[in-house]
Write an enzyme that holds these catalytic residues in place. Structure first.
Site, PDB file in Angstrom:
ATOM      1  N   LYS A  31     -10.452  -0.495   4.178  1.00  0.00           N
ATOM      2  CA  LYS A  31      -9.417  -0.489   4.985  1.00  0.00           C
ATOM      3  C   LYS A  31      -8.822   0.554   5.185  1.00  0.00           C
ATOM      4  O   LYS A  31      -7.462   0.362   6.435  1.00  0.00           O
ATOM      5  CB  LYS A  31      -8.384  -1.629   3.859  1.00  0.00           C
ATOM      6  CG  LYS A  31      -7.105  -1.666   3.808  1.00  0.00           C
ATOM      7  CD  LYS A  31      -6.577  -2.023   2.548  1.00  0.00           C
ATOM      8  CE  LYS A  31      -5.817  -1.516   1.477  1.00  0.00           C
ATOM      9  NZ  LYS A  31      -4.507  -0.999   1.938  1.00  0.00           N
ATOM     10  N   ASN A  32      -8.854   1.647   4.755  1.00  0.00           N
ATOM     11  CA  ASN A  32      -7.395   2.756   5.188  1.00  0.00           C
ATOM     12  C   ASN A  32      -7.869   3.383   5.673  1.00  0.00           C
ATOM     13  O   ASN A  32      -7.477   4.332   6.248  1.00  0.00           O
ATOM     14  CB  ASN A  32      -7.369   3.459   3.363  1.00  0.00           C
ATOM     15  CG  ASN A  32      -6.177   2.749   2.173  1.00  0.00           C
ATOM     16  OD1 ASN A  32      -5.316   1.993   2.533  1.00  0.00           O
ATOM     17  ND2 ASN A  32      -6.188   3.266   0.861  1.00  0.00           N
ATOM     18  N   CYS A 128       8.061  -2.031  -1.941  1.00  0.00           N
ATOM     19  CA  CYS A 128       6.570  -2.031  -2.663  1.00  0.00           C
ATOM     20  C   CYS A 128       5.917  -1.934  -4.021  1.00  0.00           C
ATOM     21  O   CYS A 128       6.914  -0.889  -4.552  1.00  0.00           O
ATOM     22  CB  CYS A 128       5.821  -0.590  -2.374  1.00  0.00           C
ATOM     23  SG  CYS A 128       3.518  -0.822  -2.265  1.00  0.00           S
ATOM     24  N   ARG A 133       7.256   4.018  -0.885  1.00  0.00           N
ATOM     25  CA  ARG A 133       7.306   5.287   0.067  1.00  0.00           C
ATOM     26  C   ARG A 133       7.567   5.702   1.378  1.00  0.00           C
ATOM     27  O   ARG A 133       7.222   4.581   2.301  1.00  0.00           O
ATOM     28  CB  ARG A 133       5.296   4.501   0.944  1.00  0.00           C
ATOM     29  CG  ARG A 133       4.265   4.077  -0.775  1.00  0.00           C
ATOM     30  CD  ARG A 133       3.427   3.462  -0.193  1.00  0.00           C
ATOM     31  NE  ARG A 133       2.518   2.916  -1.111  1.00  0.00           N
ATOM     32  CZ  ARG A 133       0.898   2.382  -1.386  1.00  0.00           C
ATOM     33  NH1 ARG A 133       0.686   2.589   0.007  1.00  0.00           N
ATOM     34  NH2 ARG A 133       0.817   1.578  -2.213  1.00  0.00           N
ATOM     35  N   ASP A 320      -5.506   5.460  -6.459  1.00  0.00           N
ATOM     36  CA  ASP A 320      -6.179   3.849  -6.118  1.00  0.00           C
ATOM     37  C   ASP A 320      -7.316   4.048  -7.219  1.00  0.00           C
ATOM     38  O   ASP A 320      -7.881   2.255  -6.836  1.00  0.00           O
ATOM     39  CB  ASP A 320      -6.512   3.692  -5.107  1.00  0.00           C
ATOM     40  CG  ASP A 320      -5.322   4.198  -4.017  1.00  0.00           C
ATOM     41  OD1 ASP A 320      -4.549   3.876  -4.057  1.00  0.00           O
ATOM     42  OD2 ASP A 320      -5.997   3.466  -2.707  1.00  0.00           O
ATOM     43  N   ARG A 412      -5.927  -8.913  -0.121  1.00  0.00           N
ATOM     44  CA  ARG A 412      -5.082  -7.592   0.228  1.00  0.00           C
ATOM     45  C   ARG A 412      -6.952  -6.459   0.218  1.00  0.00           C
ATOM     46  O   ARG A 412      -6.667  -5.254   1.742  1.00  0.00           O
ATOM     47  CB  ARG A 412      -4.052  -7.249   0.272  1.00  0.00           C
ATOM     48  CG  ARG A 412      -3.438  -8.168   0.453  1.00  0.00           C
ATOM     49  CD  ARG A 412      -1.750  -7.262   0.338  1.00  0.00           C
ATOM     50  NE  ARG A 412      -1.631  -6.068   0.562  1.00  0.00           N
ATOM     51  CZ  ARG A 412      -1.550  -4.661   0.110  1.00  0.00           C
ATOM     52  NH1 ARG A 412      -1.190  -4.764  -1.375  1.00  0.00           N
ATOM     53  NH2 ARG A 412      -1.205  -3.787   0.348  1.00  0.00           N
TER      54      ARG A 412
END
Length: 432
Positions: A31-32, A128, A133, A320, A412
């Site tokens: 995803k990133n 968030c 962030r 993460d 997500r």
């Protein structure tokens, strides 16, 4: 009743714990990496094809966002992880709040739009759950390249200063290591005039993957994967076909799941070289892990040994992966100390884990975990993406039934997680 009729059914995961995991699954694209690479397509009027794009809610949101700008973006119906992009008719260089509010990565549109069109209107990201962030580093870096940026009514309004036709190369040193900042500067600098040097750059594999895509498009980049990146700007970029790198966080999550539940699993396309810090801790805990030509194999049985760790920027232990490894620690032999240094609110899974019987005490940035022999199933609520994954892992080893609510967080960032776990023998199903 009218209001009630508009409510959408909310998905949950029902897990019956106690099963070991066996077999093989394919690790999805990251995803990133996919999100900035979708934005990189904004830099050219030539067609771009991305393969191995994960089927995630954040990706769908980004596709909707760039579609709003006038980009033709479509998944190949015969190859659902292939996305074709055409930004030749892009006519609306803006990212409205309605789309940005659900996904902070939308700020990645700022650099490409400014570099190609000389202007951009991008909403400030919303709140968030895992902490602040700030985008101030993005703004400072792009200002150093000759942009004028003001914040009005919740939007960043950007244009080139003094009637310039292009951004100009600059030396950019950020106050902190910022992944999305590094990505924004990489994309913007690719079309800037002259040389840009990024100091204190983030070193994540996803950044190297983005750089490789930009190089395929004609960018001149050196040093990606290190803390200093040099970019020689070019006048225009072309199209390309690029495969998104495998998701190291998804791979790490499944490694922790097998370590906790026990079993023998091959993670196809997993990159062990992107997970050194996590694999080192799992091996110290007692799991057998080996890199093969097909991916990563893990074998584990019984209760492993608790491991203390501290999150830090890549190549250190990733924030993460903190929640997922904690799920292993709560049922491991012994006590452990977890120190979170990246985000200030990243222990929200702790209260839910204690509902399952975990013994965790949080003191500021430190969580002290005392392993227990058995968790017991309960209803728990996901609070963010990685917290969701940690609760699934805990549910896999808990006695009885565990229901994980609010799994839209999970969707997500994980492509069909419950389907993959079920193929490995887990008793897990999605319910409404």
């Amino acid at each position: 009743m009218v209001g009630a009729a508009r409510l959408k059914p909310v998905d949950k995961l029902l897990i019956r714990g106690g099963r070991t995991l066996h077999g093989q699954i394919k690790v999805s694209g990251a995803k990133n990496a996919a999100l900035p690479e979708l934005c990189a397509a904004l830099l050219t009027d030539q067609p771009v094809q991305l393969d191995n794009v994960p089927r995630l809610q954040d990706v769908a949101t980004m596709l909707k966002l760039i579609g709003h700008m006038g980009v033709r973006a479509e998944r190949d119906p015969e190859h659902p992880t292939r996305v074709r992009l055409d930004a030749s008719a892009l006519n609306r260089p803006e990212a409205p709040y309605e789309l940005v509010k659900t996904m902070r990565a939308s700020v990645l549109a700022l650099g490409p739009l400014l570099a190609r069109f000389g202007q951009a209107r991008v909403s400030l990201p919303g709140g968030c759950a895992i902490g602040s962030r700030p985008v101030d580093q993005h703004i400072k870096g792009l200002q150093a390249m000759g942009a004028e940026i003001s914040v009005e009514h919740g939007y960043m309004l950007a244009k080139l200063a003094g009637g310039a036709s292009r951004l100009k190369g600059a030396r950019i040193t950020t106050d902190m290591v910022t992944v999305t900042g590094t990505e924004n500067f990489l994309m913007a600098a690719s079309l800037a005039q002259g040389e840009t040097v990024l100091e204190n750059a983030a070193q994540e594999p996803e950044i190297s993957d983005l750089a490789e895509m930009l190089i395929q498009m004609g960018a001149r980049i050196q040093g990606h994967g290190t803390s200093r990146i040099r970019i020689q700007g070019v006048e225009r970029l072309g199209g390309c076909t690029h495969q998104v790198v495998a998701d190291r966080i998804e791979a790490g999550t499944f490694l922790c799941a097998v370590a906790a539940a026990g079993g023998d699993v091959l993670l196809q396309q997993g990159r062990a070289d992107h997970l050194d810090a996590v694999i080192e801790k799992l091996q110290a805990a007692g799991a057998l892990i080996s890199a093969t030509e097909h991916g990563i194999r893990i074998q584990a049985s019984g209760r492993l040994k608790a491991q203390s760790f501290r999150t830090t920027e890549y190549p250190g232990f990733p924030t993460d992966m903190q929640a997922q490894f904690m799920a292993l620690n709560v049922i491991a032999h012994g006590s452990s100390k977890v120190t979170e240094t990246i985000f200030e609110n990243r222990y929200m899974h702790v209260n839910e884990m204690t509902r399952l019987g975990a013994n965790i005490q949080v003191e500021g940035k430190v969580a002290l975990v005392e392993g227990v022999a058995q968790l017991s199933g309960a209803t728990v609520m996901a609070t963010d993406l990685r917290a969701s994954a940690s609760l699934v892992i805990a549910g896999l080893v808990a006695e009885g039934e565990t229901t994980v609510e609010r799994i839209y967080h999970l969707d997500r960032g994980y492509d069909q997680m419950e389907t993959k776990l079920r193929s490995l023998g887990a008793d897990i199903e999605r319910i409404q």
